[in-house]
Design an enzyme around this catalytic site. Structure first.
Site, PDB file in Angstrom:
ATOM      1  N   ARG A  91     -36.528 -26.444 -52.704  1.00  0.00           N
ATOM      2  CA  ARG A  91     -35.461 -26.095 -53.646  1.00  0.00           C
ATOM      3  C   ARG A  91     -35.880 -24.861 -54.435  1.00  0.00           C
ATOM      4  NH1 ARG A  91     -34.050 -28.430 -59.167  1.00  0.00           N
ATOM      5  NH2 ARG A  91     -32.350 -27.003 -59.583  1.00  0.00           N
ATOM      6  N   HIS A 136     -30.346 -20.710 -62.215  1.00  0.00           N
ATOM      7  CA  HIS A 136     -31.188 -21.705 -62.867  1.00  0.00           C
ATOM      8  C   HIS A 136     -31.511 -21.128 -64.255  1.00  0.00           C
ATOM      9  CE1 HIS A 136     -34.342 -25.049 -62.263  1.00  0.00           C
ATOM     10  NE2 HIS A 136     -34.575 -24.589 -63.465  1.00  0.00           N
ATOM     11  N   GLU A 182     -28.556 -27.706 -64.476  1.00  0.00           N
ATOM     12  CA  GLU A 182     -28.571 -28.246 -65.846  1.00  0.00           C
ATOM     13  C   GLU A 182     -27.677 -27.480 -66.810  1.00  0.00           C
ATOM     14  OE1 GLU A 182     -32.659 -28.518 -67.089  1.00  0.00           O
ATOM     15  OE2 GLU A 182     -33.026 -30.247 -65.815  1.00  0.00           O
ATOM     16  N   ASN A 322     -31.796 -34.037 -62.277  1.00  0.00           N
ATOM     17  CA  ASN A 322     -33.191 -33.828 -62.635  1.00  0.00           C
ATOM     18  C   ASN A 322     -33.545 -34.961 -63.591  1.00  0.00           C
ATOM     19  OD1 ASN A 322     -32.933 -31.496 -61.167  1.00  0.00           O
ATOM     20  ND2 ASN A 322     -32.808 -30.149 -62.944  1.00  0.00           N
ATOM     21  N   TYR A 324     -36.556 -37.085 -65.333  1.00  0.00           N
ATOM     22  CA  TYR A 324     -37.975 -37.167 -65.638  1.00  0.00           C
ATOM     23  C   TYR A 324     -38.322 -38.367 -66.501  1.00  0.00           C
ATOM     24  CZ  TYR A 324     -38.428 -32.170 -64.389  1.00  0.00           C
ATOM     25  OH  TYR A 324     -38.434 -30.964 -63.733  1.00  0.00           O
ATOM     26  N   GLU A 397     -35.057 -32.923 -59.209  1.00  0.00           N
ATOM     27  CA  GLU A 397     -36.345 -32.734 -59.893  1.00  0.00           C
ATOM     28  C   GLU A 397     -36.797 -34.060 -60.472  1.00  0.00           C
ATOM     29  OE1 GLU A 397     -36.376 -29.762 -63.080  1.00  0.00           O
ATOM     30  OE2 GLU A 397     -35.221 -28.387 -61.851  1.00  0.00           O
ATOM     31  N   GLU A 453     -43.429 -22.345 -67.780  1.00  0.00           N
ATOM     32  CA  GLU A 453     -42.643 -23.482 -68.269  1.00  0.00           C
ATOM     33  C   GLU A 453     -41.856 -23.086 -69.529  1.00  0.00           C
ATOM     34  OE1 GLU A 453     -41.573 -26.215 -67.063  1.00  0.00           O
ATOM     35  OE2 GLU A 453     -40.834 -27.047 -68.943  1.00  0.00           O
ATOM     36  N   PHE A 462     -47.024 -28.386 -64.261  1.00  0.00           N
ATOM     37  CA  PHE A 462     -46.236 -29.396 -63.547  1.00  0.00           C
ATOM     38  C   PHE A 462     -46.532 -29.401 -62.048  1.00  0.00           C
ATOM     39  CE2 PHE A 462     -43.217 -29.549 -67.157  1.00  0.00           C
ATOM     40  CZ  PHE A 462     -42.755 -30.853 -67.084  1.00  0.00           C
TER      41      PHE A 462
HETATM   42  C1  PNW Z   1     -36.038 -28.875 -66.231  1.00  0.00           C
HETATM   43  N1  PNW Z   1     -34.813 -32.678 -71.359  1.00  0.00           N
HETATM   44  O1  PNW Z   1     -35.639 -28.714 -67.554  1.00  0.00           O
HETATM   45  C2  PNW Z   1     -35.792 -27.521 -65.586  1.00  0.00           C
HETATM   46  O2  PNW Z   1     -34.783 -27.567 -64.598  1.00  0.00           O
HETATM   47  C3  PNW Z   1     -37.019 -26.859 -65.053  1.00  0.00           C
HETATM   48  O3  PNW Z   1     -36.793 -25.477 -64.919  1.00  0.00           O
HETATM   49  C4  PNW Z   1     -38.204 -27.164 -65.939  1.00  0.00           C
HETATM   50  O4  PNW Z   1     -39.337 -26.424 -65.634  1.00  0.00           O
HETATM   51  C5  PNW Z   1     -38.464 -28.652 -65.828  1.00  0.00           C
HETATM   52  O5  PNW Z   1     -37.333 -29.399 -66.176  1.00  0.00           O
HETATM   53  C6  PNW Z   1     -39.645 -29.133 -66.648  1.00  0.00           C
HETATM   54  O6  PNW Z   1     -39.407 -28.957 -68.014  1.00  0.00           O
HETATM   55  C7  PNW Z   1     -35.486 -29.742 -68.466  1.00  0.00           C
HETATM   56  O7  PNW Z   1     -34.285 -32.417 -72.434  1.00  0.00           O
HETATM   57  C8  PNW Z   1     -34.810 -29.453 -69.635  1.00  0.00           C
HETATM   58  O8  PNW Z   1     -35.149 -33.856 -71.110  1.00  0.00           O
HETATM   59  C9  PNW Z   1     -34.571 -30.423 -70.572  1.00  0.00           C
HETATM   60  C10 PNW Z   1     -35.032 -31.694 -70.391  1.00  0.00           C
HETATM   61  C11 PNW Z   1     -35.698 -31.992 -69.232  1.00  0.00           C
HETATM   62  C12 PNW Z   1     -35.929 -31.023 -68.273  1.00  0.00           C
END
Ligand code: PNW
Length: 508
Positions: A91, A136, A182, A322, A324, A397, A453, A462
């Site tokens: 990706r 992005h 996002e 995405n 996490y 992600e 980042e 990461f």
């Molecule tokens: C993502 N949150 O961003 C992005 O798509 C990536 O470019 C970035 O490097 C990756 O996560 C790691 O940070 C995020 O608020 C933005 O939870 C916001 C959040 C999570 C991920």
């Protein structure tokens, strides 16, 4: 250098890769600003992040993506590493300003087209499917300056023009397209808290000079939703039949768990999800904003015309998320809250916290927003399956972060057992959701390499591969080896079931 093999780690409830269908995409993820570098090379124009990172005091370590991990020049080596892992998809995002240095106006940059053509061909040559985002977070600076970026409906035309070029030049080989990465994060961070470009906000703690945090995020989102739909329309009418690809949108998706069993907190968790993810997915899939947003925001929420609604219909082949992390949500309507993340009217009066009775929802990481809560993956996927009729889903992600510190030598960093545990437990949770019927098609680890980042610059890592920023040398981490074994098992299993020779699949 490999410091340990996966045999040395014992993983609880190890996921079997055999639980995934044979055509499942196992990949890693990246983005152009965070990876490419070459910020002024071969005719590329400046984008919003080029300009923003060069302003003093914006990025933690004063760094920027001018060079990043130089994937623009070093992709042959990166392809070699991908091939070693055995991923079947990669990706990445196309840099809008590399294709159209001045935005819509001005000519197409041939060198930019050539670069992505070469990159895509090289991926396919290794049997790796390109999974491409059109943007992005990045937008040509010309458009940010002239249009106020996504605040203006003019940007819709610019993005349509750009997307059409990408489909025309690359669509014969790219079978997975995402319009926006996002957009919820862009609207929130660019126009509510103002921490990302174009840094607009009106909240007192936001440190912005202009903007309206109560209104602009919703105008921006509205423009992005309509743009997404228009671009999918272009793909459907001009390209899809001939090229045979699929197109979707990628949302940041956190699992939001009610902090108690009370109906107030349960409603608050629903509201929080509506103000975060459903904000975009509901209009695109169900043709209207979530009811909670309509009730709370009233006239601050833009409305769709009849023509818009017609255009919105059925404008998605897949959802990308995405995912996490997870948080607890506490209601702020029926009982007052201290100010904090989520508590405002623009977030649905739903306070977000990682702590309940002094215990974190999951193990904390070096990032203050990532807690290891694999159950959240299962719950998130199940929620989406139910709310959106099991539309095909990609996890575009998921990832685990470490922070640079004096103890954090390269040796410590590449022995990333915590990352392996995170990946293993999240894959396990995903497999559970799939066993219960969720139609998930692929999974992309953030990230292929350590990289830039955003606000944290290079202080946070990461990657599945370590990058030495002095030399840009890449070194495999334990997680890359673990992923390789996982994917190899998957292939071996699926091929043996098909009766194809197994040895061939195991020799990678
Ligand atoms: C993502 N949150 O961003 C992005 O798509 C990536 O470019 C970035 O490097 C990756 O996560 C790691 O940070 C995020 O608020 C933005 O939870 C916001 C959040 C999570 C991920």
């Amino acid at each position: 250098i490999l410091v340990a093999t996966c045999d040395t780690i014992s993983l609880k409830g190890s996921t079997e890769s055999s639980q995934f269908p044979s055509n499942f995409l196992f990949g890693t993820a990246s983005s152009s600003y965070q990876f490419e570098g070459a910020f002024l090379s071969d005719g590329k124009g400046l984008n919003n992040w080029d300009v923003f990172t060069h302003m003093p005091g914006k990025i933690m370590d004063g760094s920027n993506g001018d060079i990043a991990v130089d994937q623009y020049h070093r992709y042959p080596e990166d392809l070699y590493l991908m091939d070693l892992m055995g991923v079947n998809s990669y990706r990445f995002s196309i840099s809008w300003a590399r294709i159209l240095p001045e935005g819509r106006f001005g000519k197409v940059n041939r060198a930019g087209i050539d670069h992505y053509n070469n990159f895509i061909n090289a991926l396919l040559h290794k049997g790796i499917q390109p999974f491409v985002s059109l943007t992005h977070y990045d937008i040509p600076q010309e458009l940010e300056g002239k249009n106020g970026a996504w605040l203006s409906s003019k940007t819709q035309e610019d993005f349509k023009y750009y997307a059409d070029i990408c489909f025309r030049f690359f669509g014969d080989r790219v079978k997975y397209w995402s319009t926006l990465n996002e957009p919820n994060v862009v609207a929130i961070r660019g126009y509510r808290s103002g921490i990302y470009p174009p840094c607009r906000c009106s909240w007192p703690f936001g440190n912005c000079s202009s903007g309206d945090s109560e209104k602009e995020p919703f105008v921006v989102a509205h423009n992005m939703i309509l743009t997404h739909a228009a671009v999918v329309g272009i793909y459907r009418t001009k390209y899809q039949k001939k090229q045979g690809g699929r197109i979707g949108i990628i949302m940041n998706a956190m699992w939001l768990e009610p902090i108690s069993d009370s109906w107030e907190d349960k409603l608050a968790a629903e509201r929080a999800q509506s103000f975060y993810m459903n904000w975009f997915l509901d209009p695109i899939i169900r043709g209207k904003y979530p009811i909670e947003m309509q009730e709370i925001l009233q006239s601050d929420l833009p409305t769709f015309s009849k023509h818009d609604l017609e255009m919105l219909k059925n404008k998605l082949d897949f959802i990308g998320i995405n995912h996490y992390t997870s948080f607890y949500i506490k209601d702020c309507i029926f009982s007052p809250c201290e100010p904090g993340a989520g508590a405002s009217r623009t977030e649905g009066f739903a306070l977000r916290t990682a702590i309940k009775n002094n215990v974190f929802i999951g193990e904390p990481t070096a990032c203050d927003w990532i807690f290891v809560y694999p159950q959240g993956m299962e719950k998130m996927v199940t929620y989406i399956k139910e709310r959106y009729n099991n539309i095909p889903l990609f996890i575009t992600e998921y990832g685990f972060c470490d922070k640079e510190n004096p103890l954090f030598t390269m040796e410590n960093s590449i022995h990333d057992i915590k990352r392996v545990e995170y990946m293993n437990s999240y894959l396990d949770a995903l497999a559970t959701a799939m066993r219960k019927g969720a139609d998930v098609r692929g999974y992309f680890a953030w990230s292929m390499l350590d990289n830039f980042e955003w606000l944290d610059g290079y202080t946070i890592r990461f990657g599945l591969h370590y990058v030495d920023y002095a030399t840009l040398k890449r070194t495999r981490k334990l997680s890359a080896t673990w992923y390789k074994d996982f994917i190899a098992n998957h292939k071996a299993h699926n091929f043996s079931a098909d009766g194809a020779p197994q040895e061939q699949q195991l020799t990678r």
